[in-house]
Scaffold this active site. Structure first.
Site, mmCIF file in Angstrom:
data_model
loop_
_atom_site.group_PDB
_atom_site.id
_atom_site.type_symbol
_atom_site.label_atom_id
_atom_site.label_comp_id
_atom_site.label_asym_id
_atom_site.label_seq_id
_atom_site.Cartn_x
_atom_site.Cartn_y
_atom_site.Cartn_z
ATOM 1 N N ASP A 295 0.858 -1.184 0.000
ATOM 2 C CA ASP A 295 0.000 0.000 0.000
ATOM 3 C C ASP A 295 0.892 1.231 0.000
ATOM 4 O OD1 ASP A 295 -2.347 1.569 0.140
ATOM 5 O OD2 ASP A 295 -2.225 1.677 2.325
ATOM 6 N N HIS A 296 0.345 2.341 -0.457
ATOM 7 C CA HIS A 296 1.040 3.620 -0.383
ATOM 8 C C HIS A 296 0.654 4.327 0.915
ATOM 9 C CE1 HIS A 296 1.304 3.589 -5.041
ATOM 10 N NE2 HIS A 296 2.465 3.259 -4.526
ATOM 11 N N TYR A 469 -5.021 4.622 0.221
ATOM 12 C CA TYR A 469 -6.095 3.768 -0.320
ATOM 13 C C TYR A 469 -5.683 2.977 -1.562
ATOM 14 C CZ TYR A 469 -8.338 7.549 2.340
ATOM 15 O OH TYR A 469 -8.652 8.481 3.288
ATOM 16 N N HIS A 470 -4.486 2.369 -1.540
ATOM 17 C CA HIS A 470 -4.006 1.626 -2.701
ATOM 18 C C HIS A 470 -3.565 0.204 -2.356
ATOM 19 C CE1 HIS A 470 -2.759 5.800 -4.526
ATOM 20 N NE2 HIS A 470 -4.066 5.599 -4.562
ATOM 21 N N PRO A 471 -4.374 -0.604 -1.684
ATOM 22 C CA PRO A 471 -3.942 -1.980 -1.390
ATOM 23 C C PRO A 471 -3.819 -2.801 -2.666
ATOM 24 C CG PRO A 471 -6.255 -1.683 -0.803
ATOM 25 C CD PRO A 471 -5.719 -0.325 -1.156
#
Length: 540
Positions: A295-296, A469-471
């Protein structure tokens, strides 16, 4: 148990699933069933670009996941919004259209994943796109997905871009073009001031096709696997009754980086010991299911300003009324705003081949979307590491499909990740100290002037940084027997079962993930259709 039949059963109507449903059902001889746990995208805030303030953390459209306490964040748990509605997270997200770097995809191909190089995926990005700027070597027009320039201008963001150039970073008018590096303005998925989600772009135009059935409020329990083959999907309908969607061809999981590995494990595909500990009989021992989570992580610097920002506009009744009127009459103004206006893809070290950090610059400040803006004039510089080394995992909490899985992101677990977040914060401060931005700043609110050395900055990040919000990565492609998927997105060890969403990424892309998710849907639909044609030829 009520049964429906199809050639293809798609689980999840998010960014990838909507694309696949559209493309496969274009063949009238192919029966497609699309299953979505959420409902139709009728909430009016979904379609207003700034509506993420209202939809995130709203359990009617958001899964409202929460991570386990994370050691890298000093034991904090983070909320992880994910869409539970037609369009999935593309109905809730910040609308930012970012493909990543060409090198991301070439690296996948160098891992042995044939067909995933930049020259092979660029045509898929272009096919989806209806780019406001027009068609060129990097962009397409006439596709279902509207990609637009920002309709909102705010002086503080212009000043940030000018200040970044003052300290040596170049202006880039198109980070989705020839090169990503530089500072500029975001492109976003909107059409005439309205959100263009995957459901709006790919599902709405074809929802009346006779060979496409869309089932909403349908909670998937497991994929039924018989004699080594996925035969269909068991789910519970809105009325609480059990249903089965039989797949004569394939089952495609597009439930996202959290949902897809959970469904695989509930179906008996995963690490055998973990499945048995949860009372699930292993069908296919695949230990990497749920591993490789990436994630980021964003560190959000906030600066108080000498003049008004969007915070001031939305705090007064008159200001909110004016904003609403402008949007109603002209489809312009703050209600057309994506999550950020300005961006930068920069290097923390000039010796790096490509940018390793990304900025999201917002003409407002808040603790989180949905909680309201701060009671003072301010703007936000969010900086995130593009290619984190840290890896987390998704694990089952129980064998009950209604129980949210265990999410362990494992942020800041490597020295590179820790060094990069500190370097990114320092670059943010350097830009803040340059003209013409410095003249518009009254003081640094977060982390604040008292936080000076590297240890202090890292500790501040541990205490305040949050997901962007980048899983990704939890059902990753690979060439070895350990990999969950092969390069054609087929689950190793199970026939007739694929995964197509951001969970398939072996390494996270260098940027926001919605555009890549749509590309993955395009790629998957091409491969599925090609395999179907090949099978038909073999059977005569």
């Amino acid at each position: 148990m009520e049964e429906v039949k199809a050639d293809y059963v798609i689980v999840g109507a998010g960014s990838s699933g909507c694309v696949i449903a559209n493309r496969l059902s274009a063949d009238p001889s192919v029966r497609v069933v699309l299953i979505e746990a959420g409902g139709p995208d009728r909430n009016p805030w979904i379609h207003v670009p700034v509506g993420y303030f209202k939809t995130m953390h709203n359990p009617s459209v958001d899964w409202c996941f929460k991570t386990e306490p994370d050691p890298g964040l000093n034991g904090r748990s983070l909320e992880w919004p994910r869409g539970k509605v037609l369009g999935g997270s593309s109905s809730l997200n910040g609308l930012l259209y970012v493909r990543g770097q060409p090198e991301d995809y070439d690296r996948w191909r160098q891992m042995g994943l044939e067909g995933w190089g930049w020259d092979e995926v660029l045509p898929l990005f272009k096919r989806s796109e209806d780019q406001e700027r027009g068609a060129d070597d990097y962009h397409g027009t006439g596709g279902p997905l509207s990609v637009s320039n920002m309709r909102l201008v705010r002086p503080i963001c212009d000043a940030w871009i000018d200040a970044a150039q003052t300290v040596g970073y170049r202006f880039n008018s198109d980070y989705n073009g020839a090169t990503q590096e530089g500072v500029g303005f975001f492109q976003f998925t909107a059409r005439n001031g309205r959100r263009c989600s995957a459901a709006v772009a790919f599902l709405k135009p074809v929802r009346n096709r006779a060979n496409l059935r869309i089932v909403t409020h349908a909670h998937v329990q497991r994929v039924r696997i018989e004699d080594g083959r996925a035969s269909g999907v068991e789910f519970v309908g809105a009325d609480g009754t059990a249903h089965f969607a039989a797949a004569d061809g394939e089952v495609i999981l597009s439930a996202g980086a959290i949902g897809s590995p959970q469904i695989l494990m509930l179906s008996g595909v995963g690490e055998a010991d973990h499945l048995q500990a949860n009372g699930i009989a292993p069908v296919c021992d695949r230990p990497d299911v749920g591993r490789n989570l990436q994630d980021h992580l964003q560190a959000r610097l906030v600066y108080k300003c000498t003049g008004p920002t969007l915070n001031d506009e939305v705090r007064s009744l008159w200001g909110r009324g004016r904003i609403a009127m402008e949007y109603a009459l002209y489809r312009t103004g703050p209600m057309t705003m994506a999550a950020s206006l300005a961006t930068g893809f920069l290097k923390t070290d000039p010796r790096l081949a490509t940018p390793d950090i990304q900025f999201h610059v917002q003409p407002w400040s808040a603790d989180s979307p949905g909680e309201g803006v701060h009671p003072f004039s301010a703007f936000t510089m969010s900086v995130c590491q593009l290619r984190p080394e840290s890896r987390g995992e998704i694990r089952l909490r129980s064998p009950n499909s209604q129980d949210a899985p265990i999410i362990r992101p494992n942020y800041l677990a490597t020295q590179t990740d820790r060094d990069t977040v500190v370097a990114g914060i320092k670059i943010a401060r350097k830009i803040a100290g340059a003209a013409p931005l410095a003249e518009k700043i009254a003081s640094e609110y977060r982390p604040g002037p008292d936080v000076e050395d590297d240890d202090g900055l890292l500790e501040w990040a541990r205490n305040t940084a949050t997901t962007i919000y980048h899983p990704t990565g939890t059902c990753a492609m690979g060439t070895g027997d350990h990999a969950v998927l092969d390069a054609r997105l087929r689950v190793r060890g199970v026939h007739g079962l694929r995964v197509a969403d951001c969970s398939i990424m072996p390494d996270i892309v260098s940027g926001n993930t919605n555009a890549p998710a749509i590309m993955i849907g395009e790629k998957a639909s091409d491969m599925i259709a090609a395999d179907r044609r090949s099978a038909c030829r073999e059977t005569g």
